[in-house]
Design a protein around this motif. Structure first.
Motif, PDB file in Angstrom:
ATOM      1  N   THR A 212       0.662  -1.245   0.017  1.00  0.00           N
ATOM      2  CA  THR A 212      -0.031   0.003   0.004  1.00  0.00           C
ATOM      3  C   THR A 212       1.092   1.252  -0.025  1.00  0.00           C
ATOM      4  OG1 THR A 212       0.096   0.068   2.344  1.00  0.00           O
ATOM      5  CG2 THR A 212      -1.982  -1.201   1.222  1.00  0.00           C
ATOM      6  N   GLY A 213       0.404   2.363  -0.562  1.00  0.00           N
ATOM      7  CA  GLY A 213       1.014   3.709  -0.168  1.00  0.00           C
ATOM      8  C   GLY A 213       1.621   3.868  -1.703  1.00  0.00           C
ATOM      9  N   GLU A 214       2.146   5.161  -1.708  1.00  0.00           N
ATOM     10  CA  GLU A 214       2.805   5.809  -2.790  1.00  0.00           C
ATOM     11  C   GLU A 214       3.778   6.731  -2.357  1.00  0.00           C
ATOM     12  OE1 GLU A 214      -0.236   9.212  -3.654  1.00  0.00           O
ATOM     13  OE2 GLU A 214      -0.553   7.508  -4.884  1.00  0.00           O
ATOM     14  N   GLY A 215       4.918   6.954  -3.338  1.00  0.00           N
ATOM     15  CA  GLY A 215       5.957   8.015  -3.221  1.00  0.00           C
ATOM     16  C   GLY A 215       6.903   7.015  -2.119  1.00  0.00           C
ATOM     17  N   GLU A 216       7.091   7.955  -1.092  1.00  0.00           N
ATOM     18  CA  GLU A 216       8.046   7.806   0.054  1.00  0.00           C
ATOM     19  C   GLU A 216       7.151   6.900   1.041  1.00  0.00           C
ATOM     20  OE1 GLU A 216      10.114  11.365   1.100  1.00  0.00           O
ATOM     21  OE2 GLU A 216      10.955  11.607  -0.644  1.00  0.00           O
ATOM     22  N   ASN A 217       5.817   6.744   1.037  1.00  0.00           N
ATOM     23  CA  ASN A 217       5.144   6.042   2.019  1.00  0.00           C
ATOM     24  C   ASN A 217       4.646   4.831   1.724  1.00  0.00           C
ATOM     25  OD1 ASN A 217       5.378   8.527   3.740  1.00  0.00           O
ATOM     26  ND2 ASN A 217       3.951   9.593   2.296  1.00  0.00           N
ATOM     27  N   ILE A 218       5.601   3.896   1.149  1.00  0.00           N
ATOM     28  CA  ILE A 218       5.067   2.530   0.786  1.00  0.00           C
ATOM     29  C   ILE A 218       5.184   1.648   1.984  1.00  0.00           C
ATOM     30  CG2 ILE A 218       5.718   0.720  -0.805  1.00  0.00           C
ATOM     31  CD1 ILE A 218       6.197   2.347  -2.957  1.00  0.00           C
ATOM     32  N   THR A 219       4.098   0.810   2.038  1.00  0.00           N
ATOM     33  CA  THR A 219       4.388  -0.171   2.852  1.00  0.00           C
ATOM     34  C   THR A 219       4.141  -1.590   2.266  1.00  0.00           C
ATOM     35  OG1 THR A 219       2.771   1.292   4.540  1.00  0.00           O
ATOM     36  CG2 THR A 219       2.821  -1.181   4.947  1.00  0.00           C
ATOM     37  N   PHE A 220       5.266  -2.517   2.691  1.00  0.00           N
ATOM     38  CA  PHE A 220       5.394  -3.698   1.938  1.00  0.00           C
ATOM     39  C   PHE A 220       4.234  -4.655   2.441  1.00  0.00           C
ATOM     40  CE2 PHE A 220       9.499  -1.589   1.001  1.00  0.00           C
ATOM     41  CZ  PHE A 220       9.722  -2.447  -0.263  1.00  0.00           C
ATOM     42  N   PRO A 221       4.064  -5.740   1.556  1.00  0.00           N
ATOM     43  CA  PRO A 221       2.927  -6.558   2.337  1.00  0.00           C
ATOM     44  C   PRO A 221       3.507  -7.425   3.397  1.00  0.00           C
ATOM     45  CG  PRO A 221       3.953  -7.414   0.308  1.00  0.00           C
ATOM     46  CD  PRO A 221       4.380  -5.872   0.385  1.00  0.00           C
ATOM     47  N   GLY A 222       2.462  -7.821   4.269  1.00  0.00           N
ATOM     48  CA  GLY A 222       2.984  -8.336   5.743  1.00  0.00           C
ATOM     49  C   GLY A 222       3.832  -9.527   5.291  1.00  0.00           C
ATOM     50  N   TYR A 223       3.422 -10.394   4.636  1.00  0.00           N
ATOM     51  CA  TYR A 223       4.088 -11.636   4.317  1.00  0.00           C
ATOM     52  C   TYR A 223       5.604 -11.505   3.983  1.00  0.00           C
ATOM     53  CZ  TYR A 223       4.627 -11.250  -0.854  1.00  0.00           C
ATOM     54  OH  TYR A 223       4.932 -10.625  -1.919  1.00  0.00           O
ATOM     55  N   SER A 224       5.785 -10.176   3.390  1.00  0.00           N
ATOM     56  CA  SER A 224       7.253  -9.992   3.164  1.00  0.00           C
ATOM     57  C   SER A 224       8.185  -9.557   4.085  1.00  0.00           C
ATOM     58  CB  SER A 224       7.354  -9.080   1.847  1.00  0.00           C
ATOM     59  OG  SER A 224       7.041  -7.648   2.170  1.00  0.00           O
ATOM     60  N   GLN A 225       7.418  -9.425   5.189  1.00  0.00           N
ATOM     61  CA  GLN A 225       8.252  -8.607   6.437  1.00  0.00           C
ATOM     62  C   GLN A 225       8.489  -9.637   7.624  1.00  0.00           C
ATOM     63  OE1 GLN A 225       9.381  -5.347   6.065  1.00  0.00           O
ATOM     64  NE2 GLN A 225       8.926  -6.212   3.879  1.00  0.00           N
ATOM     65  N   GLU A 226       8.007 -10.947   7.460  1.00  0.00           N
ATOM     66  CA  GLU A 226       8.127 -11.837   8.390  1.00  0.00           C
ATOM     67  C   GLU A 226       8.321 -13.400   7.942  1.00  0.00           C
ATOM     68  OE1 GLU A 226       3.594 -12.442   9.870  1.00  0.00           O
ATOM     69  OE2 GLU A 226       4.811 -11.443  11.136  1.00  0.00           O
ATOM     70  N   ALA A 227       9.007 -14.193   8.521  1.00  0.00           N
ATOM     71  CA  ALA A 227       9.283 -15.531   7.931  1.00  0.00           C
ATOM     72  C   ALA A 227       7.913 -16.417   8.375  1.00  0.00           C
ATOM     73  CB  ALA A 227      10.361 -16.253   8.626  1.00  0.00           C
ATOM     74  N   GLY A 228       7.885 -17.495   7.339  1.00  0.00           N
ATOM     75  CA  GLY A 228       6.677 -18.168   7.411  1.00  0.00           C
ATOM     76  C   GLY A 228       5.718 -18.315   6.287  1.00  0.00           C
ATOM     77  N   THR A 229       5.847 -17.512   5.201  1.00  0.00           N
ATOM     78  CA  THR A 229       5.052 -17.562   4.143  1.00  0.00           C
ATOM     79  C   THR A 229       5.893 -17.858   2.735  1.00  0.00           C
ATOM     80  OG1 THR A 229       3.285 -16.404   5.002  1.00  0.00           O
ATOM     81  CG2 THR A 229       3.173 -16.570   2.611  1.00  0.00           C
ATOM     82  N   VAL A 230       7.044 -17.025   2.794  1.00  0.00           N
ATOM     83  CA  VAL A 230       7.972 -17.078   1.598  1.00  0.00           C
ATOM     84  C   VAL A 230       8.415 -18.743   1.445  1.00  0.00           C
ATOM     85  CG1 VAL A 230       8.285 -14.907   1.282  1.00  0.00           C
ATOM     86  CG2 VAL A 230      10.140 -16.398   2.775  1.00  0.00           C
ATOM     87  N   ALA A 231       8.475 -19.209   0.214  1.00  0.00           N
ATOM     88  CA  ALA A 231       9.132 -20.492   0.112  1.00  0.00           C
ATOM     89  C   ALA A 231       9.490 -20.764  -1.416  1.00  0.00           C
ATOM     90  CB  ALA A 231       7.635 -21.568   0.117  1.00  0.00           C
ATOM     91  N   GLY A 232      10.902 -20.913  -1.351  1.00  0.00           N
ATOM     92  CA  GLY A 232      11.510 -21.094  -2.882  1.00  0.00           C
ATOM     93  C   GLY A 232      12.104 -22.404  -2.813  1.00  0.00           C
ATOM     94  N   THR A 233      13.353 -22.531  -3.671  1.00  0.00           N
ATOM     95  CA  THR A 233      13.882 -24.024  -3.899  1.00  0.00           C
ATOM     96  C   THR A 233      15.434 -23.995  -3.367  1.00  0.00           C
ATOM     97  OG1 THR A 233      14.694 -23.256  -5.876  1.00  0.00           O
ATOM     98  CG2 THR A 233      12.313 -24.242  -5.946  1.00  0.00           C
ATOM     99  N   GLY A 234      15.809 -23.062  -2.724  1.00  0.00           N
ATOM    100  CA  GLY A 234      17.292 -23.010  -2.369  1.00  0.00           C
ATOM    101  C   GLY A 234      17.863 -23.967  -1.248  1.00  0.00           C
TER     102      GLY A 234
END
Length: 556
Positions: A212-234
């Motif tokens: 959410t937000g625009e310009g200098e006031n962007i808030t990243f989605p919650g899943y990207s700010q804490e471990a537990g959801t992201v899943a890769g293959t590394g």
């Protein structure tokens, strides 16, 4: 978090002092204190990651972390810049360079148990193409817009037209990506960490949260700010992010498909912004390695028994000039005066590690397209003063932006470099107003939005093609440079879409010569950044792209 290290810093220092090699098992401290036998490798990072989803990032500190957990279709050879297979075992394109076919590795499993397929690859690329709202801000989608253009539905006139057409999966182990026009960004762009492949289950969870937000006031989605959801293959999976303490924790992924399994049980990236503090933490045994070693510390650490390998040169530091921010900067003589005022040799000799060189153009000589015939600007204060007088700008005042709380591979000590350049400019009569800004997000956003008269920035190449350097800055109008030069933009477009490599390299040489005549900014230096490790570890192969694979790390 307890880390594996020698029993005590004093014992470690004493052993080094008498010339012994420290070879104690890295699990000793964990054995003593917790009864376990796990091995934890701790690396001192210069800054926090911006996100645990590399798709949303454009900075090296984020990618250093996510690269250990996420993989891309293509990769680079260890320690080099040659493209090799990643999640794709092999790849090819049609003669026009508009259709790229990737033959996927067999038996690849995501951290959440899902399988890699052609459809999963397509779901990832289609996700980025269909981003809307805040995701179309370059703070989040910088790399997508740089490599694939805009989106299915552009929401701003400033967003480029999309070059991505679509992705199909003719079978389980094949993905075919189609683009509208050939580009020098392909195939190298398919190796970018921003285009790492995520689990289909994770993609579903991502869709439930929005930036959410625009310009200098962007808030990243919650899943990207804490471990537990992201899943890769590394070879590692992200298990924790203590943002308050600046620490990201990753664990070995035992079902990793590749040959290079993780050599330690746990990998920790600990943020220590100050270089002196990182060095002291290594010397005390609190961490096992850190990046961007100050040039003055290389000999000291080596003499104390630490391992301090140096990467090959693959970067540029430059003084950016935003012409639209001040009418005086639109005058060619003023830009030439600035170039002649700067003692770049002094920067190389006093601020960079051995092997640093004065830059003559906006790419290092390790990239095809480097020209020996560019206009050069020697340090000549008297000429600089004369050029300012000719332009009627003897009383020129400039706001000079520089970053704080950061070190970069091309810029080991930003404040020190700023002070030297400021002194050079003041010596020819230019009044300098200092504008220090925190690197993330203030500095990057301010410079990108054209908010500085002059500023320090640089670039470490993502892959070995001249467009990855020149195209980053001069493919079209941008606020950070604030100039229109249609002849240059047209030549850049010709080079970008030229399918013949030899012809494209010739165009890069021509562009380098044109750029240095026009002088939109001043290239300062190229630097071979050093990285340090304790004596008791087997370090990873160092990469000129700063793309080290920490799965290669183990304890002696």
């Amino acid at each position: 978090m307890r880390i594996a290290r020698p029993r005590a810093a004093k014992m470690f220092a004493a052993a080094l002092a008498i010339g012994l090699i420290v070879t104690g098992c890295a699990s000793e401290r964990d054995d003593e204190e917790s009864g376990g036998d796990s091995e934890t490798f701790v690396f001192g990072a210069a800054g926090d990651p911006a996100s645990l989803d590399p798709s949303l990032a454009s900075d090296g500190e984020t990618f250093r972390v996510t690269r250990q957990a996420f993989e891309t279709l293509l990769d680079h050879e260890p320690g080099g810049t040659e493209l090799v297979g990643g999640l794709a075992e092999s790849w090819e394109s049609n003669p026009e360079g508009t259709e790229w076919t990737f033959h996927l590795q067999d038996g690849v499993t995501f951290h959440d148990g899902e399988a890699l397929t052609g459809e999963v690859v397509c779901a990832n690329y289609d996700r980025w193409y269909n981003w809307t709202g805040t995701y179309q801000n370059t703070t989040i989608s910088y790399y997508w817009q740089s490599v694939f253009g805009g989106f299915a539905q552009n929401e701003s006139e400033e967003t480029p037209e999309p070059n991505y057409v679509g992705c199909t999966a003719p079978d389980e182990h094949t993905a075919v990506i189609e683009v509208a026009e050939p580009s020098a960004n392909y195939p190298g762009g398919f190796s970018l960490q921003a285009f790492s492949i995520h689990s289909p289950k994770a993609l579903e969870a991502y869709a439930e949260e929005e930036a959410t937000g625009e310009g200098e006031n962007i808030t990243f989605p919650g899943y990207s700010q804490e471990a537990g959801t992201v899943a890769g293959t590394g070879p590692f999976e992200i298990t924790g992010w203590n943002k308050g303490n600046g620490e990201v924790t990753l664990a070995r992924f035992d079902d990793y498909w590749g040959e290079q399994k993780a050599g330690v049980d746990e990998l920790v990236f600990r943020t220590i912004p100050e270089e002196d503090a990182r060095r002291q933490a290594l010397q005390a045994g609190d961490i096992h390695g850190y990046d961007l070693v100050a040039p003055a510390d290389v000999a000291t650490l080596s003499g104390e028994g630490f391992q301090v390998p140096t990467r090959d040169v693959f970067n540029i530091l430059y003084l950016g000039i935003t012409q639209e921010s001040n009418p005086a900067l639109e005058e060619p003589d003023v830009r030439r005066a600035i170039a002649h005022a700067l003692d770049r040799e002094n920067i190389v000799n006093t601020q960079l590690p051995e092997g640093g060189v004065v830059a003559t153009q906006f790419m290092p000589d390790t990239v095809e397209g480097y020209s020996e015939n560019v206009t050069t600007y020697e340090h000549d204060p008297e000429l600089a003063q004369q050029l300012l007088a000719d332009a009627g700008q003897e009383d020129l005042t400039l706001d000079f932006c520089y970053p704080t709380e950061v070190t970069r591979p091309y810029m080991p000590a930003p404040a020190d470099i700023y002070e030297l350049l400021k002194s050079d400019l003041e010596a020819v009569g230019i009044t300098v107003n200092p504008v220090p800004l925190k690197w993330n997000p203030d500095y990057t956003e301010t410079t990108r939005d054209g908010g500085c008269n002059i500023y320090l920035l640089g670039w470490t190449g993502d892959f070995n093609d001249g467009f990855n350097f020149l195209g980053t800055w001069f493919a079209d109008y941008s606020k950070e440079w604030g100039f229109e030069n249609q002849e240059l933009f047209d030549l850049m477009e010709q080079a970008q879409t030229e399918p013949d490599e030899a012809t494209r390299v010739g165009l890069y040489q021509q562009i380098n010569e044109m750029v240095m005549d026009y002088l939109p900014g001043v290239p300062i230096s190229s630097s071979p950044p050093s990285i340090a490790f304790s004596a008791d570890v087997n370090p990873p192969t160092v990469s000129p792209l700063t793309q080290e694979n920490f799965a290669e790390v183990s304890f002696k």
